[in-house]
Design a protein around this motif. Structure first.
Motif, PDB file in Angstrom:
ATOM      1  N   SER A   1       0.800  -1.226   0.000  1.00  0.00           N
ATOM      2  CA  SER A   1       0.000   0.000   0.000  1.00  0.00           C
ATOM      3  C   SER A   1       0.834   1.277   0.000  1.00  0.00           C
ATOM      4  CB  SER A   1      -0.958  -0.007   1.190  1.00  0.00           C
ATOM      5  OG  SER A   1      -0.242  -0.045   2.393  1.00  0.00           O
ATOM      6  N   LEU A   2       0.115   2.362  -0.218  1.00  0.00           N
ATOM      7  CA  LEU A   2       0.672   3.711  -0.223  1.00  0.00           C
ATOM      8  C   LEU A   2       0.150   4.406   1.033  1.00  0.00           C
ATOM      9  CD1 LEU A   2       2.371   5.300  -2.325  1.00  0.00           C
ATOM     10  CD2 LEU A   2       0.240   6.294  -3.088  1.00  0.00           C
ATOM     11  N   ILE A   3       1.058   4.945   1.828  1.00  0.00           N
ATOM     12  CA  ILE A   3       0.733   5.528   3.130  1.00  0.00           C
ATOM     13  C   ILE A   3       1.315   6.937   3.191  1.00  0.00           C
ATOM     14  CG2 ILE A   3       1.091   5.265   5.625  1.00  0.00           C
ATOM     15  CD1 ILE A   3       1.730   2.157   4.555  1.00  0.00           C
ATOM     16  N   LEU A   4       0.500   7.894   3.656  1.00  0.00           N
ATOM     17  CA  LEU A   4       0.999   9.253   3.842  1.00  0.00           C
ATOM     18  C   LEU A   4       1.342   9.444   5.316  1.00  0.00           C
ATOM     19  CD1 LEU A   4      -1.608  11.382   1.804  1.00  0.00           C
ATOM     20  CD2 LEU A   4       0.388  10.142   0.970  1.00  0.00           C
ATOM     21  N   VAL A   5       2.454  10.129   5.578  1.00  0.00           N
ATOM     22  CA  VAL A   5       2.854  10.472   6.944  1.00  0.00           C
ATOM     23  C   VAL A   5       3.096  11.975   6.949  1.00  0.00           C
ATOM     24  CG1 VAL A   5       4.483  10.060   8.824  1.00  0.00           C
ATOM     25  CG2 VAL A   5       4.022   8.232   7.165  1.00  0.00           C
TER      26      VAL A   5
ATOM     27  N   CYS B   1      20.704   7.349  -1.802  1.00  0.00           N
ATOM     28  CA  CYS B   1      19.279   7.534  -2.094  1.00  0.00           C
ATOM     29  C   CYS B   1      18.966   7.047  -3.502  1.00  0.00           C
ATOM     30  CB  CYS B   1      18.888   9.009  -2.000  1.00  0.00           C
ATOM     31  SG  CYS B   1      19.093   9.716  -0.351  1.00  0.00           S
ATOM     32  N   ILE B   2      17.756   6.584  -3.688  1.00  0.00           N
ATOM     33  CA  ILE B   2      17.269   6.224  -5.014  1.00  0.00           C
ATOM     34  C   ILE B   2      16.581   7.455  -5.586  1.00  0.00           C
ATOM     35  CG2 ILE B   2      15.645   4.752  -6.285  1.00  0.00           C
ATOM     36  CD1 ILE B   2      16.055   2.694  -3.936  1.00  0.00           C
ATOM     37  N   ILE B   3      16.916   7.811  -6.809  1.00  0.00           N
ATOM     38  CA  ILE B   3      16.310   8.976  -7.455  1.00  0.00           C
ATOM     39  C   ILE B   3      15.316   8.481  -8.499  1.00  0.00           C
ATOM     40  CG2 ILE B   3      16.727  11.124  -8.708  1.00  0.00           C
ATOM     41  CD1 ILE B   3      18.124  10.953  -5.911  1.00  0.00           C
ATOM     42  N   ILE B   4      14.090   8.975  -8.408  1.00  0.00           N
ATOM     43  CA  ILE B   4      13.024   8.607  -9.338  1.00  0.00           C
ATOM     44  C   ILE B   4      12.435   9.885  -9.918  1.00  0.00           C
ATOM     45  CG2 ILE B   4      10.716   7.569  -9.467  1.00  0.00           C
ATOM     46  CD1 ILE B   4      11.670   5.371  -7.677  1.00  0.00           C
ATOM     47  N   HIS B   5      11.997   9.797 -11.172  1.00  0.00           N
ATOM     48  CA  HIS B   5      11.503  10.988 -11.871  1.00  0.00           C
ATOM     49  C   HIS B   5      10.030  10.908 -12.248  1.00  0.00           C
ATOM     50  CE1 HIS B   5      15.700  12.080 -12.046  1.00  0.00           C
ATOM     51  NE2 HIS B   5      15.964  10.904 -12.580  1.00  0.00           N
ATOM     52  N   SER B   6       9.309   9.881 -11.777  1.00  0.00           N
ATOM     53  CA  SER B   6       7.935   9.688 -12.225  1.00  0.00           C
ATOM     54  C   SER B   6       7.031   9.246 -11.074  1.00  0.00           C
ATOM     55  CB  SER B   6       7.925   8.634 -13.341  1.00  0.00           C
ATOM     56  OG  SER B   6       6.692   8.018 -13.464  1.00  0.00           O
ATOM     57  N   PHE B   7       5.871   9.895 -10.967  1.00  0.00           N
ATOM     58  CA  PHE B   7       4.860   9.474  -9.994  1.00  0.00           C
ATOM     59  C   PHE B   7       4.461   8.019 -10.237  1.00  0.00           C
ATOM     60  CE2 PHE B   7       3.906  14.138  -9.955  1.00  0.00           C
ATOM     61  CZ  PHE B   7       4.074  14.360  -8.601  1.00  0.00           C
TER      62      PHE B   7
ATOM     63  N   GLU C   1       6.181   5.517 -11.312  1.00  0.00           N
ATOM     64  CA  GLU C   1       7.147   4.549 -10.767  1.00  0.00           C
ATOM     65  C   GLU C   1       6.855   4.260  -9.296  1.00  0.00           C
ATOM     66  OE1 GLU C   1      11.467   4.660 -11.844  1.00  0.00           O
ATOM     67  OE2 GLU C   1      10.841   6.525 -12.846  1.00  0.00           O
ATOM     68  N   ILE C   2       6.459   5.296  -8.562  1.00  0.00           N
ATOM     69  CA  ILE C   2       6.123   5.124  -7.142  1.00  0.00           C
ATOM     70  C   ILE C   2       4.860   4.269  -7.016  1.00  0.00           C
ATOM     71  CG2 ILE C   2       5.515   6.304  -4.989  1.00  0.00           C
ATOM     72  CD1 ILE C   2       8.451   6.784  -5.999  1.00  0.00           C
ATOM     73  N   LEU C   3       3.867   4.546  -7.843  1.00  0.00           N
ATOM     74  CA  LEU C   3       2.637   3.756  -7.807  1.00  0.00           C
ATOM     75  C   LEU C   3       2.918   2.288  -8.128  1.00  0.00           C
ATOM     76  CD1 LEU C   3       0.153   6.239  -9.517  1.00  0.00           C
ATOM     77  CD2 LEU C   3       0.292   5.649  -7.082  1.00  0.00           C
ATOM     78  N   GLU C   4       3.787   2.039  -9.100  1.00  0.00           N
ATOM     79  CA  GLU C   4       4.160   0.656  -9.439  1.00  0.00           C
ATOM     80  C   GLU C   4       4.863  -0.018  -8.261  1.00  0.00           C
ATOM     81  OE1 GLU C   4       3.492  -1.448 -12.083  1.00  0.00           O
ATOM     82  OE2 GLU C   4       2.078   0.171 -12.535  1.00  0.00           O
TER      83      GLU C   4
ATOM     84  N   ASP D   1       5.125  -1.660   0.804  1.00  0.00           N
ATOM     85  CA  ASP D   1       4.544  -0.463   1.397  1.00  0.00           C
ATOM     86  C   ASP D   1       5.451   0.733   1.117  1.00  0.00           C
ATOM     87  OD1 ASP D   1       2.370  -1.829   2.422  1.00  0.00           O
ATOM     88  OD2 ASP D   1       3.281  -2.124   4.398  1.00  0.00           O
ATOM     89  N   ILE D   2       4.828   1.822   0.693  1.00  0.00           N
ATOM     90  CA  ILE D   2       5.539   3.058   0.389  1.00  0.00           C
ATOM     91  C   ILE D   2       4.992   4.148   1.301  1.00  0.00           C
ATOM     92  CG2 ILE D   2       5.996   4.821  -1.375  1.00  0.00           C
ATOM     93  CD1 ILE D   2       7.321   2.167  -2.080  1.00  0.00           C
TER      94      ILE D   2
END
Length: 160
Positions: A2-6, A74-80, A82-85, A91-92
């Motif tokens: 899942s995706l969790i906001l903190v 750190c891991i660098i990502i450039h796309s929303f 990629e996070i959803l995948e 858990d993110i």
């Protein structure tokens, strides 16, 4: 998975001012560490730079449009997307800032929210939490001596 906001936000939905949190509540930082330790945390570049370092004992992912951005450890990502995948397999934990919260709130299944019962001035806001979409399952009241304010540790889960 899942995706969790903190997040921590003030009564008027402020989460930041000039790249910093406008309050100093040590127990909130302790709770943040407890929630995110040994987890995968995702933050925007501005949030990373406001922290000033990689968060220890966590997989740190920085989401940025800057294709040349690099930070050791750190891991660098450039796309929303990629996070959803990634959230399909683990858990993110989204830890800021405002743009990431605004985008990912519609995909999140849980929110750990520190609600500070005081208005602050700031330039970064938490998005609206639509009451018909979320159920509050925890609400622990605390008092900050440093800020002289009541605050609440809340846990919200998306209604099915």
């Amino acid at each position: 998975m899942s995706l969790i906001l903190v997040a921590a936000m003030s009564k008027n939905k402020i989460i930041g001012k000039n790249g910093k949190m406008p309050w100093d509540i040590k127990e909130d930082l302790k709770k943040f560490k407890e929630i995110t330790l040994n987890k995968t945390v995702v933050m925007g570049r501005i949030t990373y730079e406001s922290i000033g370092r990689k968060l220890p004992q966590r997989e740190n992912i920085i989401l940025t449009r800057d294709k040349n951005y690099k930070k050791y450890g750190c891991i660098i990502i450039h796309s929303f997307n990629e996070i959803l995948e990634m959230s399909k397999t683990k858990d993110i934990y989204i830890i800021g800032g405002g743009n990431l919260y605004s985008y990912f709130i519609k995909f999140a299944e849980k929110i750990y929210l520190t609600y500070i019962n005081k208005e602050y001035s700031g330039d970064t806001f938490f998005p609206e939490i639509k009451k018909d979409e979320w159920e509050e399952i925890e609400n622990l009241k605390r008092y900050s001596e440093e800020e002289e304010v009541d605050y609440y540790f809340k846990v919200l889960v998306r209604k099915i």
